[in-house]
Design an enzyme around this catalytic site. Structure first.
Site: not given
Length: 531
Positions: A233, A263, A281, A284
């Site tokens: 998340a 990040e 990450h 997506a």
């Protein structure tokens, strides 16, 4: 002239083609987002800005974007957009929260399986020529309890997939109703119960003040011994240092992390720990998701620039493409009522009350109220619109109340605005007839039926003979032509009002002549944003 949109990040050619097919003048410069100075130099030329994560829509950039109406972020995260700055400038910020939901949910499930069976470490060992079969003893997920923190769009997909894998799913989400929980097949629990019962915990909540560090040292101490934790998340939902200690102590058996507090994550307390799987990450990062969000943001931005439809906006109520044409005349009415009150009110406003009656109460009143507030504040703040008005009202400390009720009079629906100042309370009401044009139906409690024109004069006076003739003569002698004249009174000899629709605004000298009449209390020139 066609709206102009700048695409400053790497959206797909298909997304760019959507803009072109919709009649948008699109400028595709996918590497421009990294050139801050060049972007700052040209941003003032565009009505829309389509981005991914490389472009940083900072306050400085937004200040330079003098024509910008909408920023579209292809993806769910808008950390690279200064939303307060955009809102103050009246720029809508859209994202695409559903375009990568399945991809992110699948990644969470993948990490859960990888952690359960220690797949990455086993792969590294095997490819190094070792055969350490006994070293990588895993656990089954069948029959295990999955605790889902956040059962929204992505979280509910994870729940569905986990149920398909024969897991027992419990969920903590303050906004999850019992009916919704039953529908998606999960048991709704409080956070402490989830921590105590879950064999696996996965997080699917946004980063807010309430969720930051939701799994901190204290929370981790309450977990079931041997729990495995997944976070796809937001970095910072889990205290990484506390989790590292919990893994070292054996309280937590493993973790799968796709997001980190900082990040790009070049270092983390989690790196190098046994049975911790980390990815950069990638939630997506599938071909389908990247294409979906790009196409979605192109459609959303085009719908807004061409039709006024608002979808997935962070700082503006949604207005569907189907709803926009029907809502447009009522939005104009709301704006006109606000403009009237804003122009005739001479003291500081303390409270704003909006009443929606009849069929108007069934409409998107959040959007209507935003339009009304924009009209109300425009005389005070020229550069205000539906996006920035609610924020400005709150900043000024003005109380807002909204009421809805069923049809109560002769009109199918109407809007009534009541303004309370330090000295008085004033109201104005209006409706829209079949011609789609706004009309005033009541001012200060006095009924009337008046067209709305671009130039008008509002007069409040005592009801005495000869006033109509005096007003007409005074304006006529000054060469001001009256297109329409509406008046009303509360009772004989009491308060009276007049609304004059004029071809051009009278001068201050003419207004002074009107006010010289002792029966006239107020004579205000009005300007309305109507055609």
């Amino acid at each position: 002239m066609a709206p102009r949109v700048l695409v400053s990040d790497a959206l797909s050619e298909a997304a760019v083609q959507i803009f072109k097919d919709r009649g948008i003048d699109v400028d595709f410069q996918p590497k421009l987002g990294k050139d801050k100075e060049k972007l700052l130099e040209i941003i003032g030329q565009y009505d829309g800005l389509a981005i991914r994560s490389a472009t940083k829509a900072t306050e400085k950039l937004i200040e330079a974007a003098t024509n910008l109406k909408v920023i579209g972020r292809a993806g769910i995260g808008v950390d690279n957009v200064d939303i307060p700055a955009a809102s103050r400038r009246g720029i809508i910020v859209m994202n695409t929260p559903f375009g990568n939901s399945i991809t992110t949910a699948e990644h969470a499930v993948s990490l859960m399986l990888a952690v359960a069976r220690q797949i990455p470490a086993a792969d590294t060992s095997t490819q190094a020529g070792k055969w350490e079969k006994s070293k990588f003893m895993g656990v089954e997920i069948t029959g295990k309890t999955l605790g889902v923190i956040g059962a929204g769009n992505i979280g509910s997909i994870v729940c569905d997939r986990a149920i398909g894998l024969k897991m027992n799913v419990i969920a903590y989400d303050p906004f999850l109703s019992q009916e919704r929980a039953e529908k998606i097949g999960v048991t709704k629990v409080e956070l402490d119960e989830l921590l105590a019962k879950a064999d696996f915990i996965t997080l699917h909540v946004p980063m807010t003040d309430k969720t930051r560090g939701i799994l901190n040292a204290a929370a981790l101490a309450k977990t079931k011994k041997g729990v495995r934790i997944i976070n796809c998340a937001r970095g910072g939902l889990v205290d990484e240092a506390a989790l590292a200690e919990a893994i070292k102590s054996g309280q937590v058996a493993g973790a799968g992390f796709d997001v980190f507090e900082t990040e790009p994550a070049t270092e983390s307390p989690l790196f190098g720990l046994p049975n911790v799987v980390c990815t950069p990450h990638l939630g997506a990062s599938t071909t389908e998701a990247q294409e979906n969000v790009a196409l979605q943001v192109a459609d959303q931005m085009s719908d807004y620039l061409l039709k006024g439809a608002v979808t997935n906006a962070i700082n503006m109520p949604s207005i569907s493409a189907d709803e926009a044409p029907r809502l447009k005349p009522v939005i104009k009415l709301a704006e006109v009522l606000g403009e009237f009150a804003g122009q005739v009110t001479e003291n500081a406003i303390k409270e704003v009350e909006v009443l929606y009656d009849g069929n108007f109460a069934q409409m998107n009143t959040t959007a209507l109220t935003s339009a009304l507030l924009a009209g109300l504040l425009r005389p005070l703040v020229a550069d205000v619109n539906m996006v920035s008005a609610p924020i400005m009202l709150k900043d000024k400390g003005i109380i807002l109340q909204e009421t809805k009720r069923d049809k109560s009079g002769v009109y199918d629906g109407y809007i009534k605005l009541t303004i309370t100042t330090e000295k008085q309370t004033r109201s104005v009401a209006g409706t829209v007839f079949s011609d789609g044009k706004p009309r005033f139906i009541q001012i200060k409690g006095i009924n009337m039926d008046a067209d709305v024109g671009r130039h008008m004069v509002y007069i409040s006076n005592t009801d005495v003979p000869g006033m109509i003739g005096f007003m007409g003569t005074t304006l006529g002698q000054a060469g001001v032509n009256i297109a329409n004249f509406q008046l009303g009174r509360d009772n004989e000899g009491g308060d009276a009002i007049a609304l004059l629709y004029v071809d051009e605004q009278p001068s201050d000298e003419v207004l002074d002549k009107l006010l010289a009449n002792e029966a006239i209390k107020q004579a205000k020139p009005l300007e309305f944003s109507v055609e």
